[in-house]
Scaffold this motif. Structure first.
Motif, PDB file in Angstrom:
ATOM      1  N   ARG B  25      58.099  60.637  62.551  1.00 49.63           N
ATOM      2  CA  ARG B  25      58.027  59.267  63.029  1.00 49.63           C
ATOM      3  C   ARG B  25      59.426  58.748  63.334  1.00 49.63           C
ATOM      4  NH1 ARG B  25      54.185  57.094  58.500  1.00 49.63           N
ATOM      5  NH2 ARG B  25      56.184  57.279  57.481  1.00 49.63           N
ATOM      6  N   VAL B  26      59.561  58.157  64.490  1.00 46.35           N
ATOM      7  CA  VAL B  26      60.812  57.513  64.858  1.00 46.35           C
ATOM      8  C   VAL B  26      60.650  56.030  64.583  1.00 46.35           C
ATOM      9  CG1 VAL B  26      62.418  57.038  66.727  1.00 46.35           C
ATOM     10  CG2 VAL B  26      61.195  59.213  66.664  1.00 46.35           C
ATOM     11  N   GLN B  27      61.511  55.499  63.743  1.00 43.54           N
ATOM     12  CA  GLN B  27      61.401  54.085  63.408  1.00 43.54           C
ATOM     13  C   GLN B  27      62.315  53.293  64.328  1.00 43.54           C
ATOM     14  OE1 GLN B  27      62.000  53.616  59.204  1.00 43.54           O
ATOM     15  NE2 GLN B  27      60.996  55.553  58.756  1.00 43.54           N
ATOM     16  N   ALA B  28      61.795  52.953  65.499  1.00 46.85           N
ATOM     17  CA  ALA B  28      62.629  52.290  66.503  1.00 46.85           C
ATOM     18  C   ALA B  28      62.992  50.880  66.050  1.00 46.85           C
ATOM     19  CB  ALA B  28      61.898  52.242  67.833  1.00 46.85           C
ATOM     20  N   VAL B  29      62.008  50.184  65.507  1.00 43.61           N
ATOM     21  CA  VAL B  29      62.263  48.857  64.958  1.00 43.61           C
ATOM     22  C   VAL B  29      61.753  48.876  63.524  1.00 43.61           C
ATOM     23  CG1 VAL B  29      61.724  46.412  65.111  1.00 43.61           C
ATOM     24  CG2 VAL B  29      62.042  47.732  67.191  1.00 43.61           C
ATOM     25  N   ARG B  30      62.633  48.530  62.563  1.00 47.90           N
ATOM     26  CA  ARG B  30      62.230  48.691  61.168  1.00 47.90           C
ATOM     27  C   ARG B  30      61.847  47.370  60.528  1.00 47.90           C
ATOM     28  NH1 ARG B  30      65.996  51.979  57.747  1.00 47.90           N
ATOM     29  NH2 ARG B  30      67.730  50.927  58.777  1.00 47.90           N
ATOM     30  N   ASP B  31      62.630  46.343  60.803  1.00 49.37           N
ATOM     31  CA  ASP B  31      62.301  45.057  60.205  1.00 49.37           C
ATOM     32  C   ASP B  31      63.053  43.990  60.972  1.00 49.37           C
ATOM     33  OD1 ASP B  31      61.587  42.964  58.657  1.00 49.37           O
ATOM     34  OD2 ASP B  31      62.886  43.468  56.965  1.00 49.37           O
ATOM     35  N   VAL B  32      62.361  43.370  61.910  1.00 50.91           N
ATOM     36  CA  VAL B  32      63.033  42.363  62.717  1.00 50.91           C
ATOM     37  C   VAL B  32      62.270  41.049  62.618  1.00 50.91           C
ATOM     38  CG1 VAL B  32      63.464  41.634  65.099  1.00 50.91           C
ATOM     39  CG2 VAL B  32      64.156  43.905  64.358  1.00 50.91           C
ATOM     40  N   SER B  33      62.992  40.012  62.245  1.00 51.68           N
ATOM     41  CA  SER B  33      62.429  38.671  62.270  1.00 51.68           C
ATOM     42  C   SER B  33      63.365  37.816  63.107  1.00 51.68           C
ATOM     43  CB  SER B  33      62.339  38.086  60.856  1.00 51.68           C
ATOM     44  OG  SER B  33      61.509  38.896  60.057  1.00 51.68           O
TER      45      SER B  33
END
Lengths: 295, 332
Positions: B25-33
């Motif tokens: 899995r490629v985590q392109a966006v991990r935690d964006v607010s």
């Protein structure tokens, strides 16, 4: 907090992209393609103008003139085993030959394009099903399928058109699908999705027009394949039925006389050879023309 | 405080590599607010591969996020079915990076700009034609381009067409994904000035994605800095460009050359060693820890939470900054 802008920034760029004449100029630079186009035009004209060009009926026998050699008076290419003028039969034979080639390809395209576009654009289950079916069909040789279908349906012009069209489906589906998959990732299609354009409109207005060039190339390759296929079917007695002439059934009836009177086999053979060659040369030329890396 | 047009919370987007490529899995966006307020331009800044475009694509729902929520004008659009989403699409529009592939080569400019109007069927044919003409004029193109095909236009003209297409429906939110990166520097300024003008007169909000700091500084009211799928620092333009706290932001600012050669030579710059790690297995703890000069053990073990630096909403994710602030608070 302004970034300097040159007054009247952005000069209007001259229109340098190739226009319609540009296409023709680039096409003209490829002699094989031009020869191919000329050949195709000639065959089409011969088929359309057959009643004007042929001096004899292609079906009426003259039993006093059986198997005349080429260059005999009144019959430049000689006569066949029933005394029919070879040249006139070749001229009329081009009609059924072209009809089969063009209509079979057209049929394949009309069916294949929607399936290919849908499976390439939506992927998922539609794609799975369509691809497995084409895989199965592709596992059999093209001509074997055509022969099989023609044998099942029975010999008639419509049936061999259907048989050859169906045999061509998998290739055309795959090409339309590959194009749809590539186009779907293009920004202009993504932009249409973001804007809220309906899928139906995206498929018709964005995908289809943009895959016309590869499909045209595919058509120019599958027409000669269908012509060869129809010749084979006629040869096997599954195609156009005598006395209507087709190049294939002319070959078939000529084989009995191959030893003593070879010309009645040689002339339809040459006709098939030159016609398919012309279409293939034209197809190659079109492919090069549409391939940006060949410019 | 004004209302938020766009609210993104804990957005996460993973891509699964094909099974024959390891299936990882490629985590392109991990935690964006993030939030985009009414009438503001929020810059989303980061290197190639930091996930900024993925955030943009999630917001316009070209991608369905793995987790998190996206609210547009209070409505949750994270998993909205496309039939329900369609009417909303007229109010969120996007400008793409590459002006060469974002316009259909077989459509004329007027067809391209009219497409959103046709899609939503809000205008009669005649109204639409007038609106297309006005919009094309508004983005600084002459009427002559209406019947042209995209390949007859320059890059800058094409991007203006892209802008006209995005703005013809008067959206509330514009996602601009590196709209000037593919353009010549000489043309870039014209497009940016145009965007600012249009934003002032039309009042839309904008999420402006860019890797170019000078563009962000010129254009944006607030700036969010992304690194490896996370936002490491958010603040107003002045806070981020004048008083950056996060080590990554600082090195990013240090990496951009200054116009004055004397100043450029004499200034202190903290350049981070190495390359950003792979988004397939990001480092544990703070994502910057392998490259950060300030990193200690805590940084390698525990992911930093958001730390409020100022009242206005200057937020930094960094243990070191947090400790520093705690110290300051203890002293006073």
């Amino acid at each position: 907090m302004t970034i300097a802008t040159l007054p009247g920034a952005e000069p209007t760029i001259a229109l340098t992209q190739p226009s319609r004449q540009g296409w023709w100029r680039r096409f003209r630079r490829r002699p094989p393609a031009v020869i191919g186009l000329a050949g195709v035009v000639i065959v089409v004209l011969v088929a359309l103008l057959a009643p004007l060009l042929a001096h004899y009926s292609p079906t009426v026998s003259q039993f006093g003139q059986v198997l005349r050699a080429p260059l005999s008076p009144g019959h430049i290419l000689g006569t066949d085993e029933l005394g029919r003028d070879e040249l006139s039969r070749l001229i009329y034979g081009s009609q059924s030959t072209l009809e089969v080639g063009v209509l079979a390809t057209l049929l394949a395209m009309v069916v294949a394009i929607p399936i290919g576009i849908a499976s390439g654009y939506y992927r998922g289950p539609i794609d799975m099903v369509a691809m497995r079916i084409t895989d199965v069909v592709l596992a059999f040789p093209f001509l074997l399928i055509a022969v099989g279908l023609a044998a099942i349906f029975g010999p008639s012009l419509q049936n061999i058109i259907v048989a050859l069209g169906v045999a061509q489906l998998p290739g055309s589906i795959r090409i339309a699908r590959a194009e749809a998959m590539a186009l779907r990732e293009q920004d202009f299609v993504q932009a249409a999705i973001v804007t809220g354009v309906r899928d139906r409109v995206i498929l018709f207005r964005h995908l289809f027009p943009n895959m016309l060039s590869p499909l045209l190339v595919q058509a120019s390759v599958s027409i000669p394949a269908a012509i060869l296929g129809s010749a084979l079917l006629s040869y096997l007695g599954l195609g156009v039925q005598p006395p209507t002439p087709s190049w294939g059934n002319m070959l078939a009836s000529a084989q009995t006389y191959l030893y003593n009177d070879p010309w009645i086999a040689i002339f339809p053979g040459i006709a098939i050879f030159l016609t398919t060659l012309s279409f293939n040369l034209l197809g190659d030329g079109l492919r090069d023309l549409f391939d940006p890396s060949m410019r | 405080m004004t209302a938020a047009v766009l609210e993104v919370e804990n957005l996460r987007m993973e891509f699964r590599a094909p099974r024959n490529a390891g299936g990882r899995r490629v985590q392109a966006v991990r935690d964006v607010s993030l939030e985009v307020q009414e009438g503001e331009i929020l810059g989303l800044v980061g290197e190639t591969g930091s996930g900024k475009t993925t955030v943009g694509k999630c917001v316009v729902r070209l991608l369905r996020p793995t987790a998190g929520s996206i609210r547009f004008m209070g409505e949750d659009i994270t998993a909205m079915p496309s039939s329900q989403l369609r009417p909303l699409r007229s109010r969120i529009q996007m400008v793409f990076q590459d002006p060469y592939s974002s316009l259909d080569p077989r459509m004329t400019v007027s067809q391209i700009v009219a497409e959103p109007l046709r899609a939503h069927g809000t205008h009669s044919r005649r109204e639409a034609a007038g609106l297309v003409r006005r919009t094309v004029e508004r983005v600084g193109l002459s009427q002559q381009v209406l019947d042209r095909y995209p390949n007859e236009l320059s890059g800058g003209q094409r991007q203006r067409v892209g802008l006209a297409r995005a703005l013809v429906l008067e959206p509330r939110l514009l996602i601009a994904d590196e709209p000037v990166s593919a353009l010549d520097v000489s043309v870039r300024a014209g497009i940016l000035n145009l965007l600012v003008d249009l934003q002032r007169t039309m009042g839309f909000s904008c999420l402006f994605i860019t890797h170019d700091l000078s563009v962000a500084e010129f254009l944006c009211d607030r700036v969010a800095v992304m690194y490896l799928g996370e936002i490491v620092e958010v603040g107003t333009r002045d806070e981020v460009f004048g008083a950056a706290r996060h080590p990554y932001t600082r090195s990013l600012l240090g990496a951009a050359p200054l116009a004055d050669p004397v100043e450029q030579r004499s200034r202190q710059r903290a350049i981070l060693p190495g390359e950003p790690p792979s988004a397939i297995d990001p480092p544990p703890g703070c994502s910057l820890n392998p490259r950060c000069p300030l990193a200690d053990r805590r940084c390698t073990e525990e992911a930093p939470g958001p730390t409020q630096v100022s009242e206005g909403g200057h937020v930094v994710r960094c243990h070191r900054v947090q400790e520093q602030l705690d110290l300051e608070v203890a002293r006073s």
